[in-house]
Design an enzyme around this catalytic site. Structure first.
Site, PDB file in Angstrom:
ATOM      1  N   ARG A 129     -12.462  -3.676  -7.628  1.00  0.00           N
ATOM      2  CA  ARG A 129     -12.081  -4.446  -6.452  1.00  0.00           C
ATOM      3  C   ARG A 129     -13.320  -4.822  -5.649  1.00  0.00           C
ATOM      4  NH1 ARG A 129      -8.285  -2.173  -1.644  1.00  0.00           N
ATOM      5  NH2 ARG A 129     -10.053  -0.761  -1.448  1.00  0.00           N
ATOM      6  N   PHE A 187       0.863  -1.184   0.000  1.00  0.00           N
ATOM      7  CA  PHE A 187       0.000   0.000   0.000  1.00  0.00           C
ATOM      8  C   PHE A 187       0.905   1.241   0.000  1.00  0.00           C
ATOM      9  CE2 PHE A 187      -3.109   2.931   1.937  1.00  0.00           C
ATOM     10  CZ  PHE A 187      -4.231   2.610   1.200  1.00  0.00           C
ATOM     11  N   TYR A 247     -10.549  -0.574  10.825  1.00  0.00           N
ATOM     12  CA  TYR A 247     -11.821  -0.240  10.162  1.00  0.00           C
ATOM     13  C   TYR A 247     -12.144  -1.088   8.946  1.00  0.00           C
ATOM     14  CZ  TYR A 247      -8.487   2.747   7.561  1.00  0.00           C
ATOM     15  OH  TYR A 247      -7.417   3.213   6.853  1.00  0.00           O
ATOM     16  N   LYS A 248     -11.314  -2.066   8.636  1.00  0.00           N
ATOM     17  CA  LYS A 248     -11.591  -2.910   7.473  1.00  0.00           C
ATOM     18  C   LYS A 248     -12.398  -4.132   7.928  1.00  0.00           C
ATOM     19  CE  LYS A 248      -7.891  -0.791   4.921  1.00  0.00           C
ATOM     20  NZ  LYS A 248      -6.449  -0.700   4.711  1.00  0.00           N
ATOM     21  N   ASP A 287       2.243  -6.058   7.652  1.00  0.00           N
ATOM     22  CA  ASP A 287       1.051  -5.221   7.739  1.00  0.00           C
ATOM     23  C   ASP A 287      -0.147  -6.128   7.452  1.00  0.00           C
ATOM     24  OD1 ASP A 287      -1.086  -3.486   7.343  1.00  0.00           O
ATOM     25  OD2 ASP A 287       0.184  -1.907   6.521  1.00  0.00           O
TER      26      ASP A 287
HETATM   27  C1  LIG Z   1      -5.847   0.544   4.771  1.00  0.00           C
HETATM   28  C2  LIG Z   1      -4.367   0.445   4.847  1.00  0.00           C
HETATM   29  C3  LIG Z   1      -3.625   1.413   5.507  1.00  0.00           C
HETATM   30  C4  LIG Z   1      -4.308   2.608   6.094  1.00  0.00           C
HETATM   31  O1  LIG Z   1      -3.491   3.367   6.861  1.00  0.00           O
HETATM   32  P1  LIG Z   1      -4.094   4.597   7.672  1.00  0.00           P
HETATM   33  O2  LIG Z   1      -2.968   5.067   8.469  1.00  0.00           O
HETATM   34  O3  LIG Z   1      -5.257   4.054   8.462  1.00  0.00           O
HETATM   35  O4  LIG Z   1      -4.597   5.589   6.690  1.00  0.00           O
HETATM   36  C5  LIG Z   1      -2.252   1.251   5.609  1.00  0.00           C
HETATM   37  N1  LIG Z   1      -1.645   0.183   5.056  1.00  0.00           N
HETATM   38  C6  LIG Z   1      -2.330  -0.758   4.392  1.00  0.00           C
HETATM   39  C7  LIG Z   1      -1.626  -1.917   3.825  1.00  0.00           C
HETATM   40  C8  LIG Z   1      -3.711  -0.650   4.256  1.00  0.00           C
HETATM   41  O5  LIG Z   1      -4.388  -1.568   3.590  1.00  0.00           O
END
Ligand SMILES: *Cc1c(COP(=O)(O)O)cnc(C)c1O
Length: 399
Positions: free
Chosen positions: A358, A124, A211-212, A188
């Protein structure tokens, strides 16, 4: 040929099917975006209302003690620990994923003489951006990451399930290879936690998102894991008062807390933590192996149905379920418009640039029948070319 009755049948034998009623999903919507913002478990609204009116409104500052606000980051951390295969006391819920990644990668670099962070193109972007502020990030192809763990690599930092492809790394094999090459391993789990059984094994650090698939609500706090034997040496680069051994002594110098508390920074986001804590009730007594089994069943069904329809969508996710997370991505040059047309018809997925459609399958509330209905609408949208209508190409700020 797969029929709707076959899907009804699969749902009738689904041991998790009853969990669906615990979510406040609107009628007429098939929600395939729980990988981006998890759905609302119905009981969370009342819990939040109590937190606002009684705890904040009536008990005021006493709530830190009498309503357990002070312990929330650890209590939620321990609940998350069970879901990610970590021991109690090794996870704390705080800050955002980006900030937690900064903390653990910084701490990892502080414990090695090596200077390079190894990551992959499937990561990400925020992860890559954050890490680039700390050291050189070597970004390699997602296949065979192991072959790139050279002797200058101090930290291997990967997202377990890639956001743009749903591709899943072999956590145990890569962790082992990183250690064999003298590097530390950071995972992660943003797209894995809550969607599957996890085993962090010997991984040094992990972070993840609330939040996912964990359904903690918009902007829910994230989590950070430090392997128990590394906690006492963990050097948090942001030495805030909540990572202090005695925050309320108000000493002028920083002394890190003993346990996982040292991974914290400042005052917890109490209302968000309450929402996440409450949302996790749905996971109580849920066997994460069953969650993974259902996830594979849903994603495989979706792929089979879409491929059977022959719509000209190119599968971007791995066909082998063992290498796939709980989402399925297809590429199409008009991906953005197709997603907009689907959303208008109640099938909520999302679009990721440049051309990815997606779809996330949250096993707690998506059914096989939902998958069938969503594909029927997808077939309709694509084969009728209704997505070519100009109104579907207007870009929103958040996609
Ligand atoms: C959703 C996601 C994030 C989100 O990071 P925030 O700090 O909450 O904005 C970070 N890394 C990955 C791999 C994600 O999927």
């Amino acid at each position: 040929m797969i029929h709707r009755d076959d899907c009804t049948d699969l749902d009738a034998h689904d041991p998790l099917a009853h969990l669906r009623e615990r979510f406040a999903l609107p009628a007429g919507v098939v929600y395939l975006d729980g990988n981006s913002l998890g759905a609302l478990p119905s009981h969370v609204s009342a819990r939040l209302h109590t937190a606002v009116t009684e705890e904040w409104g009536r008990d005021l500052i006493r709530s830190w003690n009498v309503n357990g606000w002070a312990d929330l980051p650890y209590r939620v951390g321990d609940r998350l620990a069970r879901l990610i295969g970590a021991p109690a006391g090794s996870v704390v819920c705080c800050d955002s994923t980006s900030v937690n990644l900064f903390k653990v990668v910084s701490a990892a670099l502080a414990s090695t003489d090596r200077t390079v962070i190894l990551s992959d193109v499937g990561n990400f972007p925020t992860d890559l951006y954050v890490m680039s502020s700390l050291a050189e990030v070597r970004i390699v192809e997602s296949e065979n990451v192991i072959d790139h763990i050279t002797s200058d690599v101090g930290v291997v930092a990967l997202t377990h399930v890639g956001f743009g492809t749903g591709r899943m790394h072999d956590m145990a094999a890569i962790t082992q290879a990183a250690h064999a090459a003298g590097a530390l391993m950071v995972w992660d789990l943003a797209h894995s936690a809550g969607a599957m059984e996890l085993d962090l094994g010997d991984a040094d650090f992990a972070v993840g998102c609330g939040y996912k698939y964990l359904n903690g609500g918009p902007g829910a706090p994230a989590f950070v894991y430090v392997r128990p034997d590394r906690i006492s040496g963990f050097r948090n680069p942001i030495t805030g008062w909540f990572g202090h051994a005695a925050p309320f002594d108000f000493d002028l110098s920083f002394v890190p807390a003993e346990g996982i508390a040292r991974a914290r920074v400042g005052t917890p986001h109490v209302l968000s933590l309450v929402a996440l804590d409450s949302a996790l009730d749905v996971f109580d007594e849920v066997d994460m192996a069953e969650v993974r089994k259902k996830s594979v069943s849903l994603t495989s069904l979706f792929i089979d149905l879409v491929q059977q329809a022959d719509l000209g969508l190119r599968l971007v996710s791995p066909l082998d379920p063992a290498r796939r997370g709980s989402q399925v991505c297809f590429a199409h040059p008009d991906g953005y418009s197709i997603i907009q047309a689907l959303i208008e018809r109640g099938v909520i997925g999302d679009f990721r640039a440049p051309d990815i459609l997606r779809f996330g399958f949250a096993p707690l509330y998506v059914s096989h029948t939902d998958v069938f209905d969503a594909v029927r609408i997808l077939v309709d949208v694509v084969s009728s070319e209704v997505f070519r209508d100009a109104r579907y190409s207007t870009k929103n700020a958040v996609t």
